[in-house]
Design a protein around this motif. Structure first.
Motif, short mmCIF file in Angstrom:
data_model
loop_
_atom_site.label_atom_id
_atom_site.label_comp_id
_atom_site.label_asym_id
_atom_site.label_seq_id
_atom_site.Cartn_x
_atom_site.Cartn_y
_atom_site.Cartn_z
N LYS A 143 -4.97 9.07 5.51
CA LYS A 143 -6.41 9.11 5.53
C LYS A 143 -7.01 8.02 4.65
O LYS A 143 -8.17 7.68 4.77
CB LYS A 143 -6.90 10.47 4.98
N GLY A 144 -6.19 7.54 3.73
CA GLY A 144 -6.71 6.66 2.69
C GLY A 144 -7.45 5.43 3.21
O GLY A 144 -8.34 4.91 2.55
N SER A 196 7.54 8.49 -2.45
CA SER A 196 7.88 8.29 -1.04
C SER A 196 9.39 8.11 -0.93
O SER A 196 10.02 7.51 -1.78
CB SER A 196 7.23 7.04 -0.47
N GLU A 206 -4.38 -1.09 6.05
CA GLU A 206 -3.89 -0.13 5.03
C GLU A 206 -4.78 -0.16 3.81
O GLU A 206 -5.35 -1.19 3.47
CB GLU A 206 -2.46 -0.51 4.61
N ILE A 218 -3.50 0.96 0.69
CA ILE A 218 -2.67 0.54 -0.46
C ILE A 218 -1.19 0.42 -0.09
O ILE A 218 -0.67 1.22 0.67
CB ILE A 218 -2.87 1.52 -1.65
N ASP A 228 2.18 0.60 -2.01
CA ASP A 228 2.68 1.06 -3.30
C ASP A 228 4.17 0.71 -3.36
O ASP A 228 4.54 -0.39 -3.74
CB ASP A 228 2.40 2.56 -3.39
N SER A 229 5.03 1.62 -2.89
CA SER A 229 6.46 1.27 -2.84
C SER A 229 6.76 0.34 -1.66
O SER A 229 7.76 -0.36 -1.65
CB SER A 229 7.30 2.54 -2.70
N LEU A 277 7.37 1.50 1.30
CA LEU A 277 8.25 2.23 2.22
C LEU A 277 7.53 2.64 3.51
O LEU A 277 8.09 2.52 4.61
CB LEU A 277 8.83 3.46 1.52
N THR A 278 6.29 3.10 3.39
CA THR A 278 5.54 3.54 4.58
C THR A 278 5.34 2.35 5.53
O THR A 278 5.61 2.44 6.73
CB THR A 278 4.15 4.08 4.17
N ARG A 338 -11.89 10.77 -2.61
CA ARG A 338 -11.86 9.73 -1.57
C ARG A 338 -13.24 9.14 -1.35
O ARG A 338 -13.39 7.98 -0.99
CB ARG A 338 -11.34 10.30 -0.25
C1 PRP Z 1 -0.76 6.16 0.92
C2 PRP Z 1 -1.25 4.90 1.60
C3 PRP Z 1 -0.06 4.36 2.29
C4 PRP Z 1 1.08 4.86 1.45
C5 PRP Z 1 1.57 3.74 0.62
O1 PRP Z 1 -0.87 7.22 1.79
O2 PRP Z 1 -2.30 5.15 2.49
O3 PRP Z 1 0.04 4.83 3.61
O4 PRP Z 1 0.59 5.89 0.59
O5 PRP Z 1 2.63 4.16 -0.19
P1 PRP Z 1 4.08 3.49 -0.14
O6 PRP Z 1 3.85 2.00 -0.16
O7 PRP Z 1 4.72 3.98 -1.42
O8 PRP Z 1 4.79 3.95 1.07
P2 PRP Z 1 -0.62 8.74 1.36
O9 PRP Z 1 0.75 9.15 1.77
O10 PRP Z 1 -1.00 8.94 -0.08
O11 PRP Z 1 -1.63 9.52 2.31
P3 PRP Z 1 -3.23 9.44 2.39
O12 PRP Z 1 -3.57 8.06 2.88
O13 PRP Z 1 -3.58 10.50 3.39
O14 PRP Z 1 -3.76 9.70 1.01
#
Ligand code: PRP
Length: 187
Positions: A46-47, A83, A106, A108, A110-111, A113-114, A172
């Motif tokens: 959702k972010g 993650s 996107e 963010i 972060d790692s 991985l997504t 949010r």
């Molecule tokens: C966040 C963001 C990315 C993911 C990034 O989503 O929107 O999809 O984390 O993290 P990563 O680089 O470590 O994989 P989140 O799972 O928090 O869900 P949300 O967007 O619904 O808050």
């Protein structure tokens, strides 16, 4: 004053800065994709909803190609906030993306991985090209290298909320990006 202001330790990115950066990213994408007849924007819920809404409108305003908007929801199998890289699709694309120029929108990285999983997935669905625009990146947190062509802001590995980023599904709607006071998540 918003209800949330008292929970924010400090603002790191203002509304104005978010707006200016979104316009800058939209201009870059419009210039790079000037010769294509359409773009398919994929928002990861959702972010990224705030950024998707603002970025897509900017893209139109700065002369970008016509955009189709798609939404996906994924969830990573993992413990708590970490993650694992194993991703489950909660909401898939509504239509075929074969032969289309896709941009993943996107909030963010972060790692990573997504995104790493998502890029493989979109390529397996025969997109003609796949690029990524991410508004925020936490460079210190990267576990897998992912090609993110357009990045808005590098931010510290701290508890940031706002403009789509949540803590426990809240904050949010905060219009800026801020660092949460530790007492909020230590409650
Ligand atoms: C966040 C963001 C990315 C993911 C990034 O989503 O929107 O999809 O984390 O993290 P990563 O680089 O470590 O994989 P989140 O799972 O928090 O869900 P949300 O967007 O619904 O808050």
């Amino acid at each position: 004053m918003g209800w949330y202001d008292a929970d924010i330790d400090r603002v790191i990115i203002t509304e104005e800065e978010l707006r200016a950066k979104t316009a800058e990213l939209a201009k870059q994408v419009a210039a790079d994709y000037a010769s294509v007849d359409g773009l398919l924007l994929v928002c990861v819920l959702k972010g990224a909803v705030m950024f998707m809404a603002d970025f897509s409108r900017e893209l139109g305003k700065v002369g970008g190609p016509p955009a189709e908007l798609e939404f996906m929801a994924v969830s990573s199998y993992g413990q708590g906030t970490t993650s694992s890289g194993v991703v489950r699709i909660l909401k898939d694309l509504d239509r075929d993306i074969a032969g289309k120029h896709v941009i993943v929108v996107e909030d963010i990285v972060d790692s990573g991985l997504t995104l790493s999983w998502l890029l493989k997935y979109l390529e397996s669905r025969s997109a003609k090209s796949v690029d990524v625009v991410a508004l925020f990146r936490k460079p210190e947190a990267i576990k897998v290298p992912v090609p993110v062509k357009y990045v808005g802001f590098d931010i510290p590995t701290e508890f940031v909320v706002g403009y789509g980023l949540d803590y426990s599904e809240r904050y949010r709607e905060v219009p800026y990006v801020g660092i949460l006071k530790p007492e909020v998540y230590q409650r």
